[in-house]
Design a protein around this motif. Structure first.
Motif, short mmCIF file in Angstrom:
data_model
loop_
_atom_site.label_atom_id
_atom_site.label_comp_id
_atom_site.label_asym_id
_atom_site.label_seq_id
_atom_site.Cartn_x
_atom_site.Cartn_y
_atom_site.Cartn_z
N ALA A 83 30.62 71.45 26.37
CA ALA A 83 30.62 72.12 27.66
C ALA A 83 30.26 71.18 28.80
N THR A 84 29.58 70.07 28.48
CA THR A 84 29.22 69.11 29.52
C THR A 84 30.38 68.19 29.90
N LEU A 85 31.54 68.39 29.28
CA LEU A 85 32.70 67.57 29.65
C LEU A 85 33.13 67.81 31.10
N GLY A 86 32.72 68.95 31.67
CA GLY A 86 33.00 69.16 33.09
C GLY A 86 32.34 68.12 33.96
N PHE A 87 31.16 67.67 33.56
CA PHE A 87 30.46 66.63 34.33
C PHE A 87 31.12 65.27 34.10
N VAL A 88 31.65 65.06 32.89
CA VAL A 88 32.43 63.83 32.64
C VAL A 88 33.64 63.79 33.57
N ALA A 89 34.32 64.94 33.67
CA ALA A 89 35.49 65.00 34.56
C ALA A 89 35.09 64.77 36.00
N GLY A 90 33.95 65.33 36.42
CA GLY A 90 33.49 65.14 37.79
C GLY A 90 33.21 63.68 38.09
N VAL A 91 32.52 63.02 37.18
CA VAL A 91 32.21 61.59 37.36
C VAL A 91 33.50 60.78 37.40
N ALA A 92 34.43 61.09 36.50
CA ALA A 92 35.69 60.35 36.47
C ALA A 92 36.48 60.56 37.76
N LEU A 93 36.55 61.80 38.22
CA LEU A 93 37.31 62.08 39.44
C LEU A 93 36.65 61.43 40.65
N HIS A 94 35.33 61.45 40.70
CA HIS A 94 34.62 60.79 41.81
C HIS A 94 34.93 59.30 41.83
#
Length: 261
Positions: A83-94
């Protein structure tokens, strides 16, 4: 096939790509791939969607020339950690966006948005499904307003073009595909989630300021203290208690002081 391309790091790690000019929904494409037994590490990208959706089943309007992308992964990790993959996506997109836009103009907004000059520039969505072998397949949807913002939104929105940034969806995706590799490998099947969350906090909007979080008709107000190790938003209320929030719509500053829903 639209002219999308993988960044060199993504290509070298074996990621795959399906590009479309227009598609119903890249999330639907990712879900179908999971159901058909795809092993993951595959992107679905489009310049427009006709049936896009966002968080909580909301419609996601995707105007032609913007980026709609979904990534299917099948992580070897506990579902709760996935479920924390959303934060991985956020970091990657940033990271991807700040390779194109000055970093001070881009910030992450909990739980799954990216702000450009304080307005919504991007949205993200996670959906998981259990596979026949017991593993969880996770589809991560990312929408970026590259050339335009939809009309009639209930919030302020931004596009890269409106911010004075001349680029295209393929270029944004190429940067994102490589930034995802770096963030996902840092996450390391959940063992590196603390490092990912640290990166997310550094890029976050609003920490230390007034916040209001709308949840099913009620509003929690206070000071945005941090994001905890589970990815929950921590609000310090007026009585100095700390409230952990797992979902809700966030408003900062003046909107936090005056918005009632």
């Amino acid at each position: 096939m639209a002219d999308f391309w993988l960044g060199p790091r993504a290509a070298s790690r074996g990621y795959r790509l399906h590009g479309f000019d227009t598609v119903g929904s890249t999330m639907i494409e990712a879900a179908r791939a999971a159901q058909s037994g795809d092993v993951g590490d595959v992107w679905f990208c489009a310049l427009a969607q006709t049936a896009g959706r966002g968080r909580r089943g909301r419609a996601w309007s995707s105007m032609h020339g913007n980026l709609a992308a979904s990534l299917l992964v099948v992580p070897d990790s506990d579902p709760a950690v996935s479920a924390t993959l959303g934060f991985v996506a956020g970091v990657a997109l940033h990271h991807a966006l700040t390779s194109i836009v000055p970093a001070e103009r881009i910030a992450l907004k909990w739980p799954n948005d990216v702000l450009g000059d304080g307005s919504k520039l991007c949205g993200m969505l996670l959906e998981a499904q259990k596979l026949s072998d017991g593993r969880m397949a996770v589809a991560i949807g990312i929408g970026v307003n590259v050339v335009a913002t939809p009309d009639g939104l209930p919030y302020a929105a931004a596009s890269l073009k409106g911010m004075g940034i001349e680029t295209d969806a393929a270029t944004v995706f190429g940067a994102l595909s490589d930034a995802w590799v770096d963030a996902y490998e840092s996450w390391d099947r959940g063992r590196g989630v603390d490092a990912v969350l640290d990166q997310w906090r550094v890029a976050a909007a609003g920490i230390g300021g007034e916040i209001a979080v709308s949840q099913d008709g009620s509003v929690v107000r206070g000071i945005f203290e941090t994001i905890d190790q589970a990815g929950r938003l921590i609000v310090r209320a007026s009585d100095n208690s700390r409230i952990a929030i797992t979902a809700g719509d966030v408003h900062f500053g003046t909107a936090a002081s005056h918005r009632s829903s």
